[in-house]
Design a protein around this motif. Structure first.
Motif, short mmCIF file in Angstrom:
data_model
loop_
_atom_site.label_atom_id
_atom_site.label_comp_id
_atom_site.label_asym_id
_atom_site.label_seq_id
_atom_site.Cartn_x
_atom_site.Cartn_y
_atom_site.Cartn_z
N ARG A 121 0.83 -1.21 0.00
CA ARG A 121 0.00 0.00 0.00
C ARG A 121 0.86 1.26 0.00
O ARG A 121 0.57 2.23 -0.71
CB ARG A 121 -0.91 -0.02 1.23
CG ARG A 121 -1.89 1.15 1.29
CD ARG A 121 -2.94 0.92 2.39
NE ARG A 121 -3.82 2.06 2.52
CZ ARG A 121 -3.61 3.08 3.36
NH1 ARG A 121 -2.52 3.06 4.15
NH2 ARG A 121 -4.45 4.09 3.44
N SER A 122 1.93 1.25 0.79
CA SER A 122 2.80 2.44 0.87
C SER A 122 3.49 2.70 -0.46
O SER A 122 3.69 3.85 -0.86
CB SER A 122 3.84 2.27 1.99
OG SER A 122 4.60 1.09 1.78
N ARG A 127 3.78 5.90 -5.54
CA ARG A 127 3.61 6.03 -6.99
C ARG A 127 2.60 7.13 -7.33
O ARG A 127 2.80 7.90 -8.28
CB ARG A 127 3.13 4.71 -7.60
CG ARG A 127 4.17 3.63 -7.71
CD ARG A 127 3.76 2.58 -8.73
NE ARG A 127 4.01 3.01 -10.10
CZ ARG A 127 3.59 2.36 -11.16
NH1 ARG A 127 2.86 1.25 -11.03
NH2 ARG A 127 3.88 2.79 -12.38
N LYS A 128 1.52 7.20 -6.56
CA LYS A 128 0.54 8.25 -6.79
C LYS A 128 1.16 9.64 -6.57
O LYS A 128 0.89 10.59 -7.30
CB LYS A 128 -0.67 8.06 -5.87
CG LYS A 128 -1.53 6.85 -6.23
CD LYS A 128 -2.68 6.69 -5.24
CE LYS A 128 -3.52 5.45 -5.58
NZ LYS A 128 -4.60 5.23 -4.57
N LEU A 130 4.34 10.38 -6.93
CA LEU A 130 5.21 10.63 -8.08
C LEU A 130 4.41 11.08 -9.29
O LEU A 130 4.81 12.00 -10.02
CB LEU A 130 6.02 9.37 -8.42
CG LEU A 130 7.05 8.91 -7.38
CD1 LEU A 130 7.64 7.56 -7.78
CD2 LEU A 130 8.17 9.94 -7.21
N LYS A 131 3.26 10.44 -9.51
CA LYS A 131 2.43 10.79 -10.65
C LYS A 131 1.94 12.23 -10.54
O LYS A 131 1.92 12.98 -11.54
CB LYS A 131 1.24 9.83 -10.75
CG LYS A 131 0.38 10.04 -11.99
CD LYS A 131 -0.72 9.01 -12.08
CE LYS A 131 -1.56 9.22 -13.35
NZ LYS A 131 -2.64 8.18 -13.44
N ARG A 132 1.53 12.65 -9.33
CA ARG A 132 1.08 14.02 -9.12
C ARG A 132 2.19 15.01 -9.42
O ARG A 132 1.95 16.14 -9.85
CB ARG A 132 0.58 14.21 -7.69
CG ARG A 132 -0.75 13.53 -7.39
CD ARG A 132 -1.34 14.05 -6.09
NE ARG A 132 -0.49 13.81 -4.95
CZ ARG A 132 -0.55 12.74 -4.19
NH1 ARG A 132 -1.43 11.76 -4.47
NH2 ARG A 132 0.26 12.59 -3.15
N MET A 133 3.44 14.58 -9.19
CA MET A 133 4.59 15.46 -9.42
C MET A 133 5.08 15.38 -10.87
O MET A 133 6.06 16.03 -11.22
CB MET A 133 5.73 15.07 -8.47
CG MET A 133 5.39 15.25 -7.00
SD MET A 133 6.70 14.65 -5.90
CE MET A 133 7.98 15.87 -6.21
N GLY A 134 4.42 14.55 -11.67
CA GLY A 134 4.81 14.42 -13.07
C GLY A 134 6.05 13.58 -13.28
O GLY A 134 6.75 13.73 -14.29
N ILE A 135 6.35 12.67 -12.33
CA ILE A 135 7.55 11.83 -12.41
C ILE A 135 7.15 10.43 -12.85
O ILE A 135 6.39 9.75 -12.14
CB ILE A 135 8.27 11.76 -11.05
CG1 ILE A 135 8.63 13.17 -10.56
CG2 ILE A 135 9.50 10.87 -11.13
CD1 ILE A 135 9.15 13.21 -9.14
N PRO A 136 7.63 9.94 -13.99
CA PRO A 136 7.30 8.58 -14.43
C PRO A 136 7.84 7.55 -13.44
O PRO A 136 8.94 7.70 -12.91
CB PRO A 136 8.02 8.46 -15.78
CG PRO A 136 8.30 9.86 -16.22
CD PRO A 136 8.49 10.65 -14.96
N SER A 137 7.06 6.50 -13.19
CA SER A 137 7.52 5.44 -12.29
C SER A 137 7.14 4.08 -12.88
O SER A 137 6.19 3.95 -13.65
CB SER A 137 6.91 5.61 -10.90
OG SER A 137 5.52 5.39 -10.92
N TYR A 138 7.93 3.09 -12.49
CA TYR A 138 7.72 1.72 -12.96
C TYR A 138 7.87 0.78 -11.77
O TYR A 138 8.49 1.14 -10.76
CB TYR A 138 8.75 1.36 -14.04
CG TYR A 138 8.74 2.27 -15.24
CD1 TYR A 138 7.97 1.98 -16.35
CD2 TYR A 138 9.52 3.44 -15.26
CE1 TYR A 138 7.96 2.83 -17.46
CE2 TYR A 138 9.51 4.28 -16.36
CZ TYR A 138 8.74 3.97 -17.46
OH TYR A 138 8.73 4.80 -18.55
#
Length: 488
Positions: A121-122, A127-128, A130-138
């Motif tokens: 969950r953490s 990831r959420k 990072l997404k709000r900050m516009g940072i791609p994550s995998y």
């Protein structure tokens, strides 16, 4: 004048050239696992005088247009709120800090990879964010039997299940907040998925220590073992390199132990392994840039002693690290040194024996030793800073820079209003008092202006200092050690 034992300009030149050569060996795509620190590499600058703490960054700056950075973090470390001891921040916060540091230096940070992912969950929350900050994550998943179940790992149910990380540049640096984050697995996963897309990408490891081209028991390599005594790393002759080339090269136990597995993984991905040894995988040229071996040997011996004091201090604070302390004592024997080889240790203890109170000593760049004791007004560390800057500013030692009439009100505030038990002034309080006085007293101003000259100086105290005093010495750039004796 501090003696130099390392040619930093030569290092920047030949290291960047060697990395370019390694990129060319493959299809113009190299994943470079970065071991250790990319910036603020103070261990390297201590054992290799002349090595700049930001040397790696400056070297990579020459390749800036060709590289991008992937920052890796383990979902398990996010879940545990793992903290970087040197910075006091969690690994997930450090990912963002590292990204900002790189981008502020005009490096491209492509994405963040979350490894050991099992729908924590953490990790999903991170990831959420990072997404709000516009940072791609995998995400890269946990693989049963990693790293030994090669058949599963090098398959579509292993590495093939991981997200393919989109990259656009020929050199991809893979770094992380700390060890165990999954950097190597990220690189190998990318090799597998690049190969499926018709790209024969390469892998290399950039780790400064141990220095493969120096002898096994060279003080620089022993100092690396001292720095990693808590991890129980052991320097070893690389048996695979010796067998393949008939030449001695130095590596460490973890890379040597994992090489047969890596060999099988490479064969599973490409059908063959381009490397014959763990040493082959490295791109470290630091050993060829030592300009004065004896200077680096002495600096490394000093570092081993500092590491020993750090470990004994942790033990005195209640840490369960007796094994680390014992290993450091063993390294003392290998390096043929003792704590008596640290001049400030000897000077501080002689002052303590003379006064019967905690004492401190500093060695300046020119070799001058200055000591201090403990008084009703000042602790030994605060007194040491005053004695030192008076000497550096050419001020008579007998002169009292901070009048007692100013010290006493500070002591009253500490004890009566703030409930403190120790009325003596700490280092930060002394510096604040000097700052106030410097507006009216030219001698205080000159004393403060000499503080930068303390950078790189060696300090020892016969008692363990509190956090405030330790931080002040760190900010001043002093290498501090303390006897493992706690205040009563």
């Amino acid at each position: 004048m501090k003696k130099i034992g390392f040619d930093n300009d030569k290092y920047l030149k030949i290291q960047s050239e060697h990395i370019r050569e390694r990129i060319a060996q493959f299809d113009g795509k190299l994943y470079l696992e970065l071991g250790g620190k990319l910036f603020d590499d103070h261990h390297a600058s201590r054992v290799l005088p002349g090595f700049k703490p930001d040397s790696k960054l400056r070297m990579f700056a020459q390749l800036r247009d060709q590289l991008e950075i992937i920052i890796v973090i383990s979902a398990e470390d996010i879940e545990k709120n793992k903290v970087r001891a040197d910075l006091g921040i969690t690994y997930d916060e450090d990912v963002l800090r590292l990204r900002d540091e790189f981008m502020n230096r005009d490096f491209m940070v492509g994405s963040v990879v979350i490894t050991h992912y099992n729908h924590q969950r953490s990790a999903d929350q991170f990831r959420k964010r990072l997404k709000r900050m516009g940072i791609p994550s995998y995400v890269h998943y946990l693989i049963d039997g990693y790293p030994h179940n090669v058949a599963l790992i090098a398959s579509d149910k292993g590495f093939g299940k991981n997200d393919y990380v989109e990259t656009t540049r020929p050199l991809v640096i893979v770094t992380a907040p700390g060890p165990g984050s999954g950097k190597m697995a990220t690189c190998l996963s990318q090799l597998y998925n690049e190969n499926k897309r018709g790209v024969r990408a390469g892998y290399a490891k950039f780790e400064t220590f141990p220095v493969w081209s120096l002898p096994l028991k060279h003080p620089v390599n022993i100092a690396y073992e001292a720095a990693t005594a808590d991890l129980d790393d052991v320097n070893m002759i690389d048996p695979f390199h010796l067998e393949a080339y008939g030449k001695i090269a130095i590596n460490y136990n973890r890379d040597i132990e994992i090489f047969p597995v890596l060999n099988a993984l490479f064969e599973g991905i490409y059908g063959e392994n381009p490397y014959k040894s763990p040493t082959d995988m490295g791109v470290n040229m630091v050993g060829f840039c030592i300009s004065d071996d004896e200077v680096c040997c002495q600096a490394s011996r000093d570092e081993i002693i500092r590491r020993y004091y750090a470990a004994t201090n942790k033990l005195a604070d209640g840490a369960d690290n007796e094994g680390e302390v014992q290993k450091l004592r063993m390294l003392f024997n290998q390096a043929k040194i003792s704590t008596a080889d640290r001049r400030t240790t000897v000077a501080a203890n002689e002052r303590r024996e003379k006064d019967g109170e905690p004492a401190a000593a500093i060695e300046l760049e020119d070799g001058t030793i200055i000591t201090s004791g403990t008084s009703v007004l000042l602790g030994c560390s605060a007194a040491l800073i005053l004695n030192t800057i008076k000497h550096l500013a050419g001020i008579d030692h007998r002169l009292q820079l901070i009048p007692q009439s100013m010290i006493e009100p500070i002591q009253k505030t500490k004890t009566e209003y703030l409930g403190g038990h120790n009325p003596r002034l700490h280092t930060d309080e002394v510096l604040v008092a000097l700052s106030v006085l410097s507006q009216y007293d030219d001698r205080c101003r000159r004393a403060l202006e000499s503080l930068p000259q303390m950078r790189g100086c060696q300090v020892h105290t016969t008692i363990m200092l509190g956090e405030v005093d330790r931080k002040i010495f760190k900010k001043l750039g002093c290498d501090l050690t303390c006897d493992p004796v706690k205040k009563k």
